[in-house]
Design a protein around this motif. Structure first.
Motif, short mmCIF file in Angstrom:
data_model
loop_
_atom_site.label_atom_id
_atom_site.label_comp_id
_atom_site.label_asym_id
_atom_site.label_seq_id
_atom_site.Cartn_x
_atom_site.Cartn_y
_atom_site.Cartn_z
N UNK A 65 0.82 -1.20 0.00
CA UNK A 65 0.00 0.00 0.00
C UNK A 65 0.86 1.26 0.00
N UNK A 66 1.95 1.26 0.78
CA UNK A 66 2.83 2.43 0.79
C UNK A 66 3.50 2.62 -0.57
N UNK A 67 3.93 1.53 -1.18
CA UNK A 67 4.59 1.63 -2.49
C UNK A 67 3.64 2.18 -3.54
N UNK A 68 2.38 1.73 -3.53
CA UNK A 68 1.41 2.23 -4.50
C UNK A 68 1.11 3.71 -4.26
N UNK A 69 1.08 4.12 -3.00
CA UNK A 69 0.80 5.52 -2.69
C UNK A 69 1.92 6.43 -3.15
N UNK A 70 3.15 5.89 -3.25
CA UNK A 70 4.31 6.71 -3.59
C UNK A 70 4.83 6.44 -5.01
N UNK A 71 4.00 5.82 -5.83
CA UNK A 71 4.52 5.35 -7.12
C UNK A 71 4.69 6.46 -8.13
N UNK A 72 4.09 7.63 -7.91
CA UNK A 72 4.17 8.71 -8.88
C UNK A 72 3.47 8.33 -10.18
N UNK A 73 4.19 8.44 -11.32
CA UNK A 73 3.60 8.11 -12.62
C UNK A 73 3.87 6.67 -13.04
N UNK A 74 4.49 5.91 -12.19
CA UNK A 74 4.82 4.54 -12.55
C UNK A 74 3.57 3.66 -12.63
N UNK A 75 3.53 2.81 -13.66
CA UNK A 75 2.43 1.85 -13.78
C UNK A 75 2.70 0.66 -12.88
#
Length: 325
Positions: free
Chosen positions: A52-62
């Protein structure tokens, strides 16, 4: 439908720890193919909170999932709850036993790590329908509610399934792990000894999995009491099923199975198998409500419940999946 621009691709690759454990070679191959075709950030989570943290901080990454159906469902559910699912294309490289990646196969994702990774890089985004329940759970493939009663060979032990990622009161204490490859459960009146068909494969235990119980325990949880003091019918349960407010069947008519899938046109396809009819009662609706004595159900590869009432609503083009051209 649009193809990713290779010149602008930036990926967040979430590698399921279960996939790393059960098939590290496929994980390595997929990771190398993705790295060779796009700017990638690798996420190696040890728990759902890290995803969840990684998805929240992914920016424009798919987001790209390397793992099984449960890992895919977890990522999709997080994006849905962040209200980003309809706008963010999701990709998956299936890794795991066949029964654990049956949803990905049904959706059209290649099962080989090279083919799946290349589809991530060169494929097209396809809008797909899904179902959303009133607890915030997401169903990508379909769900079914089995009838009660113990099938033959009830003493067989099997691995128990984990609580799923949809946030409802799910398997919790246990339940067998996977559906059959086609995503279908047992036919009318034939709940198996494990309560569900198939198995998850040796060592296939997602990170949010609780302690396992036997298949007999799972079956006991799936079997609800008779409604209103009515006599129980072996292999059946008593449920009230409504489709867009129209009553399909009531508590006085035992059912052996209820199934629900996302159909074309933004509707849900409902099939209710009753004890006294040779053919299922079929209907298409935007919203389906099932209620009655506490019941469990299997949505995609996840055992959920017990609940006394649940409503599923069809969400047309509710998410986008990258698939081969």
């Amino acid at each position: 439908m649009s193809a990713p621009d290779p010149g602008e691709q930036a990926l967040l690759v979430v590698i399921d720890p279960v996939a790393r454990r059960v098939d590290g070679e496929s994980v390595r191959i997929a990771r190398d193919v993705l790295r060779g075709g796009a700017a990638t950030k690798i996420c190696l989570p040890e728990g759902p909170e890290e995803v969840e943290r990684a998805l929240a901080r992914r920016g424009r990454r798919r987001p790209v999932v390397i793992g099984d159906d449960r890992a895919l469902l977890h990522v999709v559910t997080v994006l849905y709850r962040r209200r980003e699912l309809a706008e963010v294309p999701v990709s998956v490289v299936p890794v795991g036993p066949l029964t654990a990646v049956s949803l990905a196969r049904t959706l059209g994702v290649p099962l080989g790590p090279v083919a799946a990774a290349r589809a991530v890089l060169d494929g097209v985004e396809r809008p797909l329908d899904l179902l959303v329940d009133d607890s915030g759970g997401v169903v990508l493939g379909g769900l079914w509610i089995p009838g009660g009663g113990e099938g033959p060979g009830g003493g067989t032990d099997a691995p128990a399934g984990p609580a799923g990622p949809n946030g409802s009161a799910e398997a919790g204490e246990g339940g067998a792990e996977a559906v059959d490859p086609a995503g279908a459960g047992p036919g009318p009146g034939c709940a198996t000894a494990e309560g569900v068909p198939g198995g998850g494969g040796e060592g296939h235990q997602p990170w949010w999995s609780p302690a396992a119980r036997t298949a007999r325990s799972a079956l006991t949880l799936l079997t609800g009491p008779a409604a209103g003091g009515r006599a129980a019918v072996p292999g059946c349960t008593r449920l009230r099923v409504e489709a867009d407010g129209e009553l399909i069947t009531d508590l006085d008519r035992p059912v052996t199975r209820v199934s629900l899938t996302a159909a074309d046109g933004g509707l849900a396809e409902l099939a209710v198998h009753t004890h006294d009819a040779g053919h299922p009662l079929r209907s298409r609706a935007r919203r389906v409500t099932v209620s009655g004595p506490a019941f469990r159900y299997r949505a995609d590869n996840v055992l959920a419940g017990p609940v006394r009432r649940r409503t599923w609503t069809a969400a047309p083009a509710g998410w986008r999946l990258t698939l081969p051209r």
